[in-house]
Enzyme design. Structure first.
Site, mmCIF file in Angstrom:
data_model
loop_
_atom_site.group_PDB
_atom_site.id
_atom_site.type_symbol
_atom_site.label_atom_id
_atom_site.label_comp_id
_atom_site.label_asym_id
_atom_site.label_seq_id
_atom_site.Cartn_x
_atom_site.Cartn_y
_atom_site.Cartn_z
ATOM 1 C CB CYS A 138 -1.002 0.009 1.150
ATOM 2 S SG CYS A 138 -0.330 0.067 2.811
ATOM 3 C CB CYS A 139 1.304 4.078 0.940
ATOM 4 S SG CYS A 139 1.755 5.822 1.105
ATOM 5 C CB ILE A 140 5.491 4.921 -1.376
ATOM 6 C CG1 ILE A 140 6.605 5.196 -2.400
ATOM 7 C CG2 ILE A 140 6.095 4.414 -0.060
ATOM 8 C CD1 ILE A 140 6.155 5.902 -3.649
#
Length: 224
Positions: A135-137
């Site tokens: 998730c995210c980066i």
């Protein structure tokens, strides 16, 4: 038997480690799904330490494993000791630590290198056809290691809601397929068994980020 899921952290704090809300959401949702989280982090120095009040680097030096232990309440292992054979899935929350401590994405973008320990772990789960949640980066790790994979970091057009959308374009340059998704949605690459969601890549209410991570965790556990 409860599914055993490795959670790899990158420190403690959004600007120089793992994003704490994302890491906590992963652990809460794993618990809700009846899965057993096993937390790991590399025993290495952080790239740098950021004062989260000022948003600026400080002269301090900190260790990724020691800092990650704050989130894991001390129940953590050195990433070098991870054995994929005893685990059913892998999840890596986001935070700038992914781009600074697990890789050099923060300074080198698509030309980055991935920490050998982190790359070995990702390749081991992938080779074993065990699901990987990112998730995210953290999807940039898969973009670098698995050319042609399908991922989402949210949207590919930069705006106030999606301030980090250029990441998607960079990932495309690595040969992966980026799929636009809302913050509460996930994308599943069935061939590579990758489950991704945007989390704090989006300027969204924290409960929506929490819900998107929940869907990612739920799907990872289902695939395990």
């Amino acid at each position: 038997m409860a599914k055993r899921v490795a959670v790899v952290l990158a420190g403690c704090g959004v600007f120089d480690g793992s994003e704490i809300h994302e890491a906590s959401a992963v652990l809460v949702h794993l618990s809700r799904e009846g899965a057993q989280a096993e937390v790991f982090a590399p025993d290495v120095a952080q790239m740098h330490v950021v004062d989260h009040v000022k948003g600026q680097p400080t002269p301090e030096q900190r260790n990724v494993l020691v800092e990650s232990a704050r989130i894991a309440r001390g129940n953590i292992k050195d990433l070098a000791k991870l054995d994929v054979k005893g685990l059913d899935a892998l999840i890596i929350p986001g935070g700038f630590g992914v781009a600074k401590n697990l890789s050099t994405w923060a300074t080198q973008g698509k030309n980055c290198s991935i920490s050998k320990e982190v790359e070995d772990v990702l390749r081991a789960f992938h080779a074993s056809q065990k699901p990987i949640g990112l998730c995210c980066i953290s999807p940039v790790l898969a973009a670098k290691i698995f050319p042609g994979c399908e991922l989402t970091v949210g949207h590919d057009t930069e705006c106030e809601q999606w301030p980090y959308a250029k990441t998607a374009e960079t990932m495309k340059e690595l040969g992966c397929r980026h799929v636009n998704r809302q913050v509460t949605e996930i994308h599943v690459d069935t061939r590579n068994r990758l489950v991704t969601t945007s989390a704090f890549m989006c300027n969204a209410p924290i409960h929506e980020i929490y819900d998107g991570i929940g869907k990612m965790v739920q799907e990872v556990v289902r695939l395990a």
